[in-house]
Design an enzyme around this catalytic site. Sequence first.
Site, PDB file in Angstrom:
ATOM      1  N   HIS A 102       0.830  -1.240   0.127  1.00 51.10           N
ATOM      2  CA  HIS A 102      -0.136   0.023   0.066  1.00 51.10           C
ATOM      3  C   HIS A 102       0.898   1.181  -0.053  1.00 51.10           C
ATOM      4  O   HIS A 102       1.956   1.262   0.481  1.00 51.10           O
ATOM      5  CB  HIS A 102      -0.727   0.169   1.205  1.00 51.10           C
ATOM      6  CG  HIS A 102      -1.817  -0.989   1.676  1.00 51.10           C
ATOM      7  ND1 HIS A 102      -1.528  -2.333   2.226  1.00 51.10           N
ATOM      8  CD2 HIS A 102      -3.032  -1.096   1.549  1.00 51.10           C
ATOM      9  CE1 HIS A 102      -2.466  -3.075   2.264  1.00 51.10           C
ATOM     10  NE2 HIS A 102      -3.467  -2.081   1.844  1.00 51.10           N
ATOM     11  N   ASP A 105       2.339   2.097   3.459  1.00 48.53           N
ATOM     12  CA  ASP A 105       3.423   0.984   4.128  1.00 48.53           C
ATOM     13  C   ASP A 105       4.575   1.488   3.758  1.00 48.53           C
ATOM     14  O   ASP A 105       5.381   1.316   4.283  1.00 48.53           O
ATOM     15  CB  ASP A 105       3.188  -0.302   3.221  1.00 48.53           C
ATOM     16  CG  ASP A 105       1.794  -1.107   3.347  1.00 48.53           C
ATOM     17  OD1 ASP A 105       1.089  -0.478   4.176  1.00 48.53           O
ATOM     18  OD2 ASP A 105       1.623  -1.746   2.652  1.00 48.53           O
TER      19      ASP A 105
END
Length: 438
Positions: A102, A105
């Site tokens: 993501h 992240d």
Amino acid sequence: MTKHYFNGISTVAYQGIDSTDPLSFRWYRHDKKLLGKTMAEHLKFAVCYWHTFCWTGTDPFGGDTFIRPWFNDTDPMRAARNKADAAFELYRILGVPYFTFHDRDIAPEGDTLAESNANVRQIGELFADKMQATGMKLLWGTANLFSHRRYMAGAATNPDPQVFAYAAGQVKNVLELTHELKGSNYVLWGGREGYETLLNTDMKRELQQLGRFINMVVEHKHKIGFKGTVLIEPKPCEPTRHQYDFDVASVYAFLKSFGLEDEVKINIEQNHAILAGHSFEHEIALAQALGVFGSIDMNRGDYLCGWDTDQFPDSLGEVTMALYTLLKGGGFDTGGLNFDAKIRRQSLDPEDLVYAHVGAIDLCAHALIIAARMIEDKLLSDFVAARYSGWHQPENASILEGKATLADLSDKVINAKLDPQPVSGRQEFLENLVNRYF
Ligand code: XUL
Ligand code: CO
């Protein structure tokens, strides 16, 4: 200089089934051929960024238990670079070909969308270099549209159009980065695309918003020339009480309603399947039957605890049935097998991440070997083919071609005095047959 985070572990190698080395593969030999493809080509393993490199071991009652050396930096962008070093070190140790992430992240949120997107792009450049140097590939990228409080009432389904626009800005950035990194897919998981109570929700409007949003993603994909597949990942609930992307069947109905069924496929996760009251293989088989199977998030839910525990898979029987179903339907196209799984919060050390992935890779390889034998022997598929063989007779095949009416069939039964006799489904015989492969 690149730091090392995994206690000097070098690479995990295939050592055969007699190996007692906990850091070896007993089944996974990436170049071993089965059914005409190598194990690596069948399984297309990916390691996820979020659980593996970002998660700190929190649960609803307690804070961090993991103190990751790659977080140990006061500058968030430097910490993000350290995290990337740790990630690519683990990929090298495991010898996996793919990863997934993501936006949140890989890089910290900035003060504005422009700043956040720029942070993501900077780490994206670092990824491009590391991918070039190592041959690692991106299975999919995705945008985190659920952690920040602005998304508490959803992203695309938010009552506030400004939140919808913010989400669009995040997805545009990650879709373009995924394209630049030659990602195979782009994933949309509707983290908060659902509702807590109908008392404050206009469901029809929210579904229209989501339909328009995903159409915009598809339009942008074509505009930039991204050739990967857009995937939706169903999940029935958690975080919201009810999510619109409940399961494969609901996602398919949604795709049909918004003209997306030829554009979007489905990423199926084990834990989400069982939360929806289905088996993993049911969801895979249904997606295949509807022509929307895309990819897999491999993990395991706890059958006694009704939430998304995202454990590493440990059941040879269950994984074999999932992989048998996968192979039966022709395997992966652009998809792959992403370990969306996290170690338990008492498994403190970076080495525990290695043990978890080694075990899961080897389990999937073992299951693949068994599933391939089940396919090759054809005992199961021959049984199913024989069970439906009546449908191959031309007079019956023509029914499905639309050449018979209700009245035709009624006449046929009455005139020929048809009296169909029940035939055993032989379930226990088949279960015994499956158990012979283990
Ligand atoms: C959440 C989940 C996500 C998606 C990507 O349950 O599975 O991590 O895989 O957003
Ligand atoms: Co997932």
